[in-house]
Design a protein around this motif. Sequence first.
Motif, PDB file in Angstrom:
ATOM      1  N   LEU A   1     -17.631  -1.900   2.813  1.00 53.23           N
ATOM      2  CA  LEU A   1     -18.490  -0.940   2.110  1.00 53.23           C
ATOM      3  C   LEU A   1     -19.786  -0.818   2.885  1.00 53.23           C
ATOM      4  O   LEU A   1     -20.388  -1.828   3.245  1.00 53.23           O
ATOM      5  CB  LEU A   1     -18.800  -1.413   0.690  1.00 53.23           C
TER       6      LEU A   1
ATOM      7  N   LEU B   1     -10.205   2.036   0.099  1.00 52.43           N
ATOM      8  CA  LEU B   1     -10.423   0.611   0.327  1.00 52.43           C
ATOM      9  C   LEU B   1     -10.365  -0.159  -0.988  1.00 52.43           C
ATOM     10  O   LEU B   1      -9.712  -1.196  -1.099  1.00 52.43           O
ATOM     11  CB  LEU B   1     -11.774   0.400   1.001  1.00 52.43           C
ATOM     12  N   ARG B   2     -11.063   0.369  -1.998  1.00 47.76           N
ATOM     13  CA  ARG B   2     -11.083  -0.312  -3.294  1.00 47.76           C
ATOM     14  C   ARG B   2      -9.665  -0.456  -3.836  1.00 47.76           C
ATOM     15  O   ARG B   2      -9.295  -1.491  -4.383  1.00 47.76           O
ATOM     16  CB  ARG B   2     -11.944   0.456  -4.287  1.00 47.76           C
ATOM     17  N   MET B   3      -8.882   0.613  -3.649  1.00 46.43           N
ATOM     18  CA  MET B   3      -7.507   0.537  -4.138  1.00 46.43           C
ATOM     19  C   MET B   3      -6.701  -0.457  -3.320  1.00 46.43           C
ATOM     20  O   MET B   3      -5.880  -1.200  -3.865  1.00 46.43           O
ATOM     21  CB  MET B   3      -6.863   1.917  -4.074  1.00 46.43           C
ATOM     22  N   ALA B   4      -6.950  -0.483  -2.004  1.00 43.72           N
ATOM     23  CA  ALA B   4      -6.199  -1.389  -1.142  1.00 43.72           C
ATOM     24  C   ALA B   4      -6.438  -2.842  -1.524  1.00 43.72           C
ATOM     25  O   ALA B   4      -5.545  -3.673  -1.406  1.00 43.72           O
ATOM     26  CB  ALA B   4      -6.585  -1.157   0.314  1.00 43.72           C
ATOM     27  N   ILE B   5      -7.634  -3.153  -1.996  1.00 51.76           N
ATOM     28  CA  ILE B   5      -7.887  -4.544  -2.367  1.00 51.76           C
ATOM     29  C   ILE B   5      -7.689  -4.781  -3.849  1.00 51.76           C
ATOM     30  O   ILE B   5      -8.119  -5.790  -4.381  1.00 51.76           O
ATOM     31  CB  ILE B   5      -9.291  -5.011  -1.941  1.00 51.76           C
TER      32      ILE B   5
ATOM     33  N   ARG C   1      -1.657  -6.504  -4.899  1.00 54.86           N
ATOM     34  CA  ARG C   1      -2.583  -6.418  -3.758  1.00 54.86           C
ATOM     35  C   ARG C   1      -3.817  -7.260  -4.005  1.00 54.86           C
ATOM     36  O   ARG C   1      -4.359  -7.886  -3.112  1.00 54.86           O
ATOM     37  CB  ARG C   1      -3.026  -4.962  -3.533  1.00 54.86           C
TER      38      ARG C   1
ATOM     39  N   LEU D   1      -5.554   9.330  -6.166  1.00 54.87           N
ATOM     40  CA  LEU D   1      -5.321   9.285  -4.730  1.00 54.87           C
ATOM     41  C   LEU D   1      -4.341   8.166  -4.394  1.00 54.87           C
ATOM     42  O   LEU D   1      -4.266   7.145  -5.067  1.00 54.87           O
ATOM     43  CB  LEU D   1      -6.635   9.033  -3.990  1.00 54.87           C
TER      44      LEU D   1
ATOM     45  N   LEU E   1       0.846  -1.195   0.000  1.00 49.70           N
ATOM     46  CA  LEU E   1       0.000   0.000   0.000  1.00 49.70           C
ATOM     47  C   LEU E   1       0.877   1.239   0.000  1.00 49.70           C
ATOM     48  O   LEU E   1       0.458   2.306  -0.386  1.00 49.70           O
ATOM     49  CB  LEU E   1      -0.884   0.008   1.242  1.00 49.70           C
TER      50      LEU E   1
ATOM     51  N   PHE F   1      -8.042  -4.673   8.037  1.00 50.55           N
ATOM     52  CA  PHE F   1      -7.818  -3.385   8.690  1.00 50.55           C
ATOM     53  C   PHE F   1      -8.386  -3.390  10.092  1.00 50.55           C
ATOM     54  O   PHE F   1      -9.322  -4.122  10.404  1.00 50.55           O
ATOM     55  CB  PHE F   1      -8.499  -2.263   7.891  1.00 50.55           C
TER      56      PHE F   1
ATOM     57  N   PRO G   1      -3.524   5.144  -2.115  1.00 49.97           N
ATOM     58  CA  PRO G   1      -4.455   4.288  -1.363  1.00 49.97           C
ATOM     59  C   PRO G   1      -4.376   4.488   0.142  1.00 49.97           C
ATOM     60  O   PRO G   1      -5.402   4.574   0.812  1.00 49.97           O
ATOM     61  CB  PRO G   1      -4.045   2.872  -1.767  1.00 49.97           C
ATOM     62  N   ILE G   2      -3.155   4.602   0.658  1.00 43.10           N
ATOM     63  CA  ILE G   2      -3.019   4.658   2.111  1.00 43.10           C
ATOM     64  C   ILE G   2      -3.534   5.972   2.664  1.00 43.10           C
ATOM     65  O   ILE G   2      -4.153   6.031   3.723  1.00 43.10           O
ATOM     66  CB  ILE G   2      -1.551   4.373   2.529  1.00 43.10           C
TER      67      ILE G   2
ATOM     68  N   ILE H   1      -7.421   5.843   2.472  1.00 38.78           N
ATOM     69  CA  ILE H   1      -8.100   4.988   3.445  1.00 38.78           C
ATOM     70  C   ILE H   1      -8.030   5.585   4.846  1.00 38.78           C
ATOM     71  O   ILE H   1      -8.862   5.317   5.698  1.00 38.78           O
ATOM     72  CB  ILE H   1      -7.504   3.564   3.396  1.00 38.78           C
ATOM     73  N   ARG H   2      -7.040   6.452   5.071  1.00 37.08           N
ATOM     74  CA  ARG H   2      -6.907   7.117   6.371  1.00 37.08           C
ATOM     75  C   ARG H   2      -7.779   8.357   6.456  1.00 37.08           C
ATOM     76  O   ARG H   2      -7.903   8.964   7.504  1.00 37.08           O
ATOM     77  CB  ARG H   2      -5.462   7.574   6.554  1.00 37.08           C
TER      78      ARG H   2
ATOM     79  N   TYR I   1     -12.426  -7.053  -9.248  1.00 38.66           N
ATOM     80  CA  TYR I   1     -11.315  -6.380  -9.917  1.00 38.66           C
ATOM     81  C   TYR I   1     -10.348  -7.374 -10.551  1.00 38.66           C
ATOM     82  O   TYR I   1      -9.233  -7.034 -10.888  1.00 38.66           O
ATOM     83  CB  TYR I   1     -10.583  -5.466  -8.924  1.00 38.66           C
TER      84      TYR I   1
ATOM     85  N   ARG J   1     -12.619   7.300   1.577  1.00 37.98           N
ATOM     86  CA  ARG J   1     -12.265   6.052   2.262  1.00 37.98           C
ATOM     87  C   ARG J   1     -12.639   4.853   1.421  1.00 37.98           C
ATOM     88  O   ARG J   1     -11.899   3.871   1.336  1.00 37.98           O
ATOM     89  CB  ARG J   1     -12.984   5.975   3.603  1.00 37.98           C
ATOM     90  N   GLU J   2     -13.813   4.936   0.821  1.00 40.08           N
ATOM     91  CA  GLU J   2     -14.262   3.834  -0.029  1.00 40.08           C
ATOM     92  C   GLU J   2     -13.273   3.633  -1.186  1.00 40.08           C
ATOM     93  O   GLU J   2     -12.905   2.509  -1.525  1.00 40.08           O
ATOM     94  CB  GLU J   2     -15.662   4.146  -0.579  1.00 40.08           C
TER      95      GLU J   2
END
Lengths: 248, 406
Positions: A100, B316-320, A86, B397, A59, A94, B399-400, B403-404, A115, B312-313
């Motif tokens: 969501l 999150l999407r980017m994190a996964i 990822r 953006l 990340l 987390f 991701p980290i 999400i924060r 994805y 945040r959403e």
Amino acid sequence: MSERDIIVIDRIRRNFVVGDETVKALRGVSFRIKEGEFVTIMGTSGSGKSTLLNILGCLDTPTSGEYLLDGISVQKMSKNQRAIVRNRKIGFVFQNYNLLPKTTSLDNVELPLLYNSAFNAKERRERAIKALDAVGLHERLYHKSNQMSGGQQQRVAIARALVNDPVIILADEATGNLDTRTSFSILTLFQELHARGRTIIFVTHNPELADYSSRNIVLRDGKIVSDTINEHPASAKTAYDALPKEND
Amino acid sequence: MRFVNLLKIALRALNNNKLRCFLTMLGIIIGVASVITMLAIGQGSKNSIKAQISEMGSNMLMIFPGSGQRGGVRQSADDMQTLKVEDYEVIRDNAKFVSAISPQVSSAGQFVNGNNNYPSQLSGITPDYLNIRKLNVDEGEMFSDHDIATAAKVCVVGRTVVNELFPNGENPLGKVIRFNKIPLTIVGVLEEKGTNSMGQDQDDVVLAPYTTVMKRVLAIDYIQGLFASALNENLSDEASDEITQLLRANHKLKDEAEDDFQIRSQQELSEMMSSTSDMMTVLLACIAGISLLVGGIGIMNIMYVSVTERTREIGLRMAIGARGIDILSQFLIEAIIISVTGGIIGILVGVLASWLVNVIMQWPVYIQAYSVLLSFVVCTVTGVFFGWYPARKAANLDPIEAIRYE
Ligand SMILES: Nc1ncnc2c1ncn2[C@@H]1O[C@H](COP(=O)(O)OP(=O)(O)OP(=O)(O)O)[C@@H](O)[C@H]1O
Ligand SMILES: [Mg+2]
């Protein structure tokens, strides 16, 4: 436990520039993690645990140092390649679940697979149901995230981390927001996943939890202060069963 | 496959934010609907003016006495008496570009049939007048040239006058009505024409030989105007020049003297009127365009807020595993769905509103395909454009950090 190194980090540094100041969150961290290890990472607040885990989870990228994930250098990857890593190799849990809102467990768990064009709708559904089964939520498939307890939401988040069959599972204070009993049930779940051969890295504040992992790394001020192997991890299930029931 | 997934993601996201989605759409719906309605009203009135003018005869010329050069200043009685019957005869006998011509004299007054009174206007003309004004005799027949030669006491009446003077539905043919004590025998009834776009009743007319009106009613030796038809629409300038030549010669005007008459062509009139209605259409289109723009800004605003709100959403999407392009596509698809759906609903509302305007207000409306297409394209483009900007912001953006985001 195989002998293959899944994570190799070498002198990782991470600096944050805030105004004129540079915060050195990690000051040269090196270790190797083998496939099938259950590692807990501990340390006081601000010691750099989350920063380290975010780097391990692709990340975030280190300011300097080398990170090989499954033999591949993460620094050399593009942004998109890291996104794909990822998606395919990492399951991230987390502290605050990050589900969501207004979305069912099933849809939340399916999300990583959306994805990944290798899966069709049917396969997505099957895998999501399997993952929810694995975390003991087969009766909550169609519950929305806001209709569930914290423990249940964390289980959904873990199911989401499992659904893409990742090489490693990373959890940042996965039990931080939960009561003791629920924490132990989540820990039991991680031990079960570990028993089935998963590699797990579990960041926590709670020193007691070190007894339940196979290896414990302690950070202080962005450096490793101890790295110990635990040959005989305690069973979280036994501890859970021993807890007084009325807390439920 | 990838697109289907992104579509699914976008639809789920929209479904989770129904109210926001609806509010965004509302801006577009109002924008599109108002463009369509405004343009329909503008075009409708333009069309009806056009229809009216061609109904009146687009090759018609009107000749009035007086120079008309003095602006608003009222001209003396002498100036208004420059046209004579000889002028009519000269044009009738010599003009090559004129197919029909009629003098015109008129007098307002009370028509009487027994106990029934009706105030209207008596127009003195020749039978050619019917061709020029595109009128037809429905019952009976037009008076003849012989009636003109003898200044016969006959008339042809419009339907409104018939209805007023013969309220019981008797046959008016052969009946005698009085105008200023002068008895006139009805020999014909005009075909009904209805109200024109300016609200005038075109059936409120009584026609008589011009000689009758000049000698027996007004006792004058001049005529008040001439109506003529050019051979065809394109020759109305030639006809007008020719008439000018003939009249100047006949009035023995010196070269430097100005005309003591004026010619108005229907074409001029029609251009004037359509330029007025063009102006109105432009004005309406501007108003509508502004509301479309406001709709577009609404989309941008809501899209922008929604990106911030959903940081945040997005994180999150980017994190996964969502890539920047996936996030961009998702937000773009959301914007497209909202603006296309809004556009379609807007078209339906616009058509419905135009129809209501037509039914309730009795205004003529005409919906052109281009106005529907234009507003739809404009709103979709605004939607996508204004959706694209915040979408790109979201895609870039980290991701980290996302999400924060609190
Ligand atoms: N995005 C950032 N910008 C600036 N400084 C940061 C950022 N993220 C972390 N830091 C700093 O880096 C240090 C390590 O933070 P980190 O979040 O890794 O600590 P932690 O060990 O996870 O603490 P905790 O147990 O409270 O979660 C802290 O001093 C923190 O202020
Ligand atoms: Mg932390």
